[in-house]
Design an enzyme around this catalytic site. Structure first.
Site, PDB file in Angstrom:
ATOM      1  N   GLU A 123       0.907  -0.992   0.074  1.00 21.23           N
ATOM      2  CA  GLU A 123       0.157   0.525   0.082  1.00 21.23           C
ATOM      3  C   GLU A 123       1.028   1.072   0.161  1.00 21.23           C
ATOM      4  O   GLU A 123       0.678   2.865  -0.787  1.00 21.23           O
ATOM      5  CB  GLU A 123      -1.104   0.292   1.777  1.00 21.23           C
ATOM      6  CG  GLU A 123      -1.962  -0.993   1.100  1.00 21.23           C
ATOM      7  CD  GLU A 123      -2.908  -0.731   0.390  1.00 21.23           C
ATOM      8  OE1 GLU A 123      -3.394   0.224  -0.884  1.00 21.23           O
ATOM      9  OE2 GLU A 123      -3.069  -2.308  -0.376  1.00 21.23           O
TER      10      GLU A 123
ATOM     11  N   ASP B 252       3.572  -4.233  -6.111  1.00 18.72           N
ATOM     12  CA  ASP B 252       4.316  -5.437  -5.225  1.00 18.72           C
ATOM     13  C   ASP B 252       6.075  -5.499  -5.063  1.00 18.72           C
ATOM     14  O   ASP B 252       6.414  -6.022  -4.405  1.00 18.72           O
ATOM     15  CB  ASP B 252       3.519  -6.399  -5.877  1.00 18.72           C
ATOM     16  CG  ASP B 252       2.313  -7.003  -5.623  1.00 18.72           C
ATOM     17  OD1 ASP B 252       1.798  -6.759  -4.764  1.00 18.72           O
ATOM     18  OD2 ASP B 252       1.532  -8.217  -6.600  1.00 18.72           O
TER      19      ASP B 252
HETATM   20 ZN   LIG Z   1      -2.391  -2.532  -4.858  1.00 20.08          ZN
END
Ligand SMILES: [Zn+2]
Length: 413
Positions: free
Chosen positions: A277, A358
């Site tokens: 996030e 990621d």
């Molecule tokens: Zn995301």
């Protein structure tokens, strides 16, 4: 342009749109795996995978029924000049330039709410209940609906009034003013979402001191992020499904963790999810998606300004005397293929961002922990492990799980 031809174009767009949706659904259904993909065997024991198969079958059938139903309702409504009928009824009350469109959209909005209600009751209390996801009590459900209606009426009503007012005073340049107004609203909304809107539906409490908080703080220092606000939200009030998100900017930026996420995951997995996030923030994904939606709104309003005065637009919907709010509805349907294409651009952009976030998380936290977190979240939500590539391309805002796991393998190397 001839309004009869326009009427049939509108019907054709609605039909093609639904058929296209069905085609993608059907392709997706054919790519369902009978066996658990090897990589997910640890989170999908056979018994759970059987449950997953049942869940996707039930949802597939439900989706078909509800989309058929809304198509039929809309077609019948159009065939009998439903928008003109509603507008006539409103005209009996008022023909004021501001109240007429407001009442008109209130009536249309409320009717579509009522039509959708049985479907969302069924989805929540039959489907989600049957598979053990539902935690929503009837009381919470009723309150949610009422608050949603009220919020829709206030925010939707204000925005509509603003656009209609600009149209009334600014003439052909109204779209430019409307663009400014709506953009300011969008920015205000994303800044204050967690402090003004979310509290109407959920309780958020600051994450308490302890092992988890310390681990999160250490990671965010490594990731070059000043972390002031980490909140835990009572997502378990409605569903067992887990999530986390980032919202706002400036002083209002905040990370919100669902309590369900804390229950389902280990500390290092939660840290990895939060690093993802934070990645969205640090890599400026949030700013860019805001900029893109502002541009998209500008294009939409520009085209609206161009077409809305076309008399055939109102006449195609059965209203002889061209009027703004009927033109708006006609435009909305004619524009839907364009907005579909723009939306596709946004999902492609979003999937690219997910890979980047990621990778960011893999760098600043533990990539293996992120992999196991993604697997757990996905399996707990009974997500489809083998979606069809076309279905993914057109519908998925996030890459499918197996692709994300593979990309994270590369980060580990
Ligand atoms: Zn995301």
């Amino acid at each position: 342009m001839n309004h009869t031809i326009l009427f049939y174009i509108i019907i054709a767009i609605l039909l093609i749109d639904t058929l296209w949706g069905w085609l993608l659904e059907e392709l997706n259904r054919r790519s369902w795996a009978e066996k658990v993909p090897e990589r997910l065997a640890d989170v999908y024991p056979q018994e759970k995978f059987e449950k997953q198969k049942q869940y996707r079958k039930v949802n597939h059938r439900f989706g078909k029924i509800s989309s058929t139903f809304s198509l039929v309702v809309l077609l019948v409504f159009l065939w009998f000049n439903g928008f003109a009928v509603v507008d006539d009824l409103v005209m009996k009350l008022t023909d004021h330039w501001l109240w007429r469109p407001l009442f008109f959209f209130a009536a249309i909005g409320f009717a579509s709410f009522l039509i959708g209600l049985p479907f969302s009751v069924y989805q929540t209390f039959v489907i989600e209940e049957k598979f053990g996801f539902n935690k929503t009590t009837p009381k919470v459900f009723v309150l949610d609906q009422l608050k949603g209606l009220l919020l829709g009426a206030v925010i939707g009503g204000l925005l509509l009034a603003l656009v209609v007012w600009f149209y009334h005073v600014a003439g052909e340049w109204f779209w430019l003013y409307a663009w400014g107004g709506l953009s300011l609203f969008m920015i205000f909304f994303s800044k204050f979402y967690t402090t003004l809107i979310l509290p109407l539906f959920n309780k958020q409490t600051p994450l308490e001191e302890g092992e988890l908080r310390t681990a999160i703080e250490n990671m965010s220092k490594r990731a070059g992020f000043t972390l002031d606000n980490v909140y835990v939200m009572d997502g378990s009030k409605r569903s067992t499904k887990a999530n986390a998100f980032f919202s706002g900017f400036g002083k209002n930026k905040r990370i919100v963790l669902f309590d369900t996420l804390i229950n389902d995951l280990e500390t290092n997995e939660i840290v990895a999810v939060l690093a993802h996030e934070i990645g969205h923030f640090r890599l400026k994904h949030i700013i860019w998606s805001t900029v893109l939606s502002v541009l998209q709104t500008g294009l939409t309003l520009f085209l609206l300004g161009w077409f809305v005065n076309e008399p055939a637009l109102s006449q195609a919907l059965g209203v002889e005397e061209p009027v703004f709010h009927i033109g708006l509805i006609g435009f909305g349907i004619l524009y839907s293929p364009v907005s579909g294409i723009l939306g596709l651009g946004m999902t492609i952009f979003s999937r690219k961002n997910e890979y980047q976030a990621d990778a960011f998380a893999g760098e600043h936290a533990n990539p293996e922990a992120l992999q196991s977190a993604l697997k757990k979240i996905s399996a707990n939500a009974l997500s489809n492990p083998t979606p069809h590539p076309w279905f993914v391309f057109f519908n998925y805002s996030h890459p499918p799980l197996l692709k994300r796991l593979e990309a994270l393998d590369d980060v580990k190397r």
